[in-house]
Motif scaffolding. Structure first.
Motif, PDB file in Angstrom:
ATOM      1  N   GLN A 141       0.864  -1.181   0.000  1.00 45.66           N
ATOM      2  CA  GLN A 141       0.000   0.000   0.000  1.00 45.66           C
ATOM      3  C   GLN A 141       0.896   1.225   0.000  1.00 45.66           C
ATOM      4  OE1 GLN A 141      -3.431   0.059  -0.119  1.00 45.66           O
ATOM      5  NE2 GLN A 141      -3.313  -2.167  -0.346  1.00 45.66           N
ATOM      6  N   ILE A 142       0.618   2.149  -0.905  1.00 45.31           N
ATOM      7  CA  ILE A 142       1.438   3.351  -1.038  1.00 45.31           C
ATOM      8  C   ILE A 142       0.573   4.570  -0.740  1.00 45.31           C
ATOM      9  CG2 ILE A 142       2.842   4.742  -2.605  1.00 45.31           C
ATOM     10  CD1 ILE A 142       3.311   2.102  -4.205  1.00 45.31           C
ATOM     11  N   SER A 143       1.108   5.445   0.093  1.00 44.50           N
ATOM     12  CA  SER A 143       0.449   6.710   0.395  1.00 44.50           C
ATOM     13  C   SER A 143       1.517   7.795   0.368  1.00 44.50           C
ATOM     14  CB  SER A 143      -0.223   6.637   1.768  1.00 44.50           C
ATOM     15  OG  SER A 143      -0.837   7.871   2.074  1.00 44.50           O
ATOM     16  N   GLY A 144       1.609   8.501  -0.745  1.00 39.94           N
ATOM     17  CA  GLY A 144       2.634   9.526  -0.887  1.00 39.94           C
ATOM     18  C   GLY A 144       4.018   8.908  -0.892  1.00 39.94           C
ATOM     19  N   ASN A 145       4.870   9.344   0.033  1.00 41.47           N
ATOM     20  CA  ASN A 145       6.245   8.847   0.138  1.00 41.47           C
ATOM     21  C   ASN A 145       6.408   7.757   1.191  1.00 41.47           C
ATOM     22  OD1 ASN A 145       7.234  10.486  -1.904  1.00 41.47           O
ATOM     23  ND2 ASN A 145       7.580  12.190  -0.510  1.00 41.47           N
ATOM     24  N   THR A 146       5.286   7.160   1.603  1.00 40.76           N
ATOM     25  CA  THR A 146       5.307   6.076   2.579  1.00 40.76           C
ATOM     26  C   THR A 146       4.613   4.857   1.978  1.00 40.76           C
ATOM     27  OG1 THR A 146       5.224   7.660   4.403  1.00 40.76           O
ATOM     28  CG2 THR A 146       4.639   5.396   4.929  1.00 40.76           C
TER      29      THR A 146
END
Length: 182
Positions: free
Chosen positions: A109-114
């Protein structure tokens, strides 16, 4: 209604339809580009995980530590939390030299730079005289995207599916170590 009025209304409606089609097309293209970027980032994370496994399996702990952020946290089972690259390399050297590992990534799961990476693991543990046992487990990583685009591990937690002192497996259910070493 006069003929000119009808033509004017039709032109105005046509312009509205064209605008709506353009907006819908733009929204579709932006959505497509976002999905393509997400797929690209997932591929980068998967490649980074493959590099981690290869480095782990060579037991090159200083190189493995470089795949973590400078202030990374590792939470191994039955052990204190380990912080920082050097401490991670030291812990690996003390506790896992001679081991090998295989991953089965089940979710990214990707959320922005995390990014959050979840999966299963098989750790090949040396038992002596060329014999190994397999510890089936799971892991959860938090990865941070760096300025250069690399996804480094910022937090890593992993543990065994087996109870303490339970018998090790004779093989990994999702990876054949014998074939991989040939």
């Amino acid at each position: 209604m006069k003929r000119n009025d009808v033509l004017f209304t039709q032109k105005a409606n046509s312009k509205k339809v064209i605008k709506l089609v353009c907006i819908a097309t733009l929204a579709f293209l932006l959505s497509f580009l976002a999905q393509a970027e997400d797929i690209n980032e997932r591929s980068r994370i998967e490649l980074s995980s493959q590099k981690w496994v290869k480095t782990y399996n060579s037991n090159d702990w200083p190189e493995l530590a470089k795949l973590f952020t400078k202030d990374a946290t590792m939470m191994p089972p039955n052990s204190r939390m380990v912080q920082g690259r050097q401490a991670i390399a030291d812990w690996q050297n003390k506790n896992e030299s001679g081991f090998r590992i295989a991953f089965d990534i089940q979710d990214i799961q990707i959320s922005g730079n995390t990014a959050y990476v979840r999966g299963r693991s098989c750790v090949l543990i040396p038992l002596g005289e060329g014999e190994y046992g397999v510890d089936l487990g799971k892991f959860l990583e938090v990865r941070k995207k760096q300025v250069n685009g690399e996804w480094l591990i910022h937090a890593d937690i992993f543990n065994s599916d087996g109870a303490i002192d339970s018998k090790l497996l004779s093989n990994c259910p999702f990876f054949n170590f014998a074939i991989a070493s040939e």
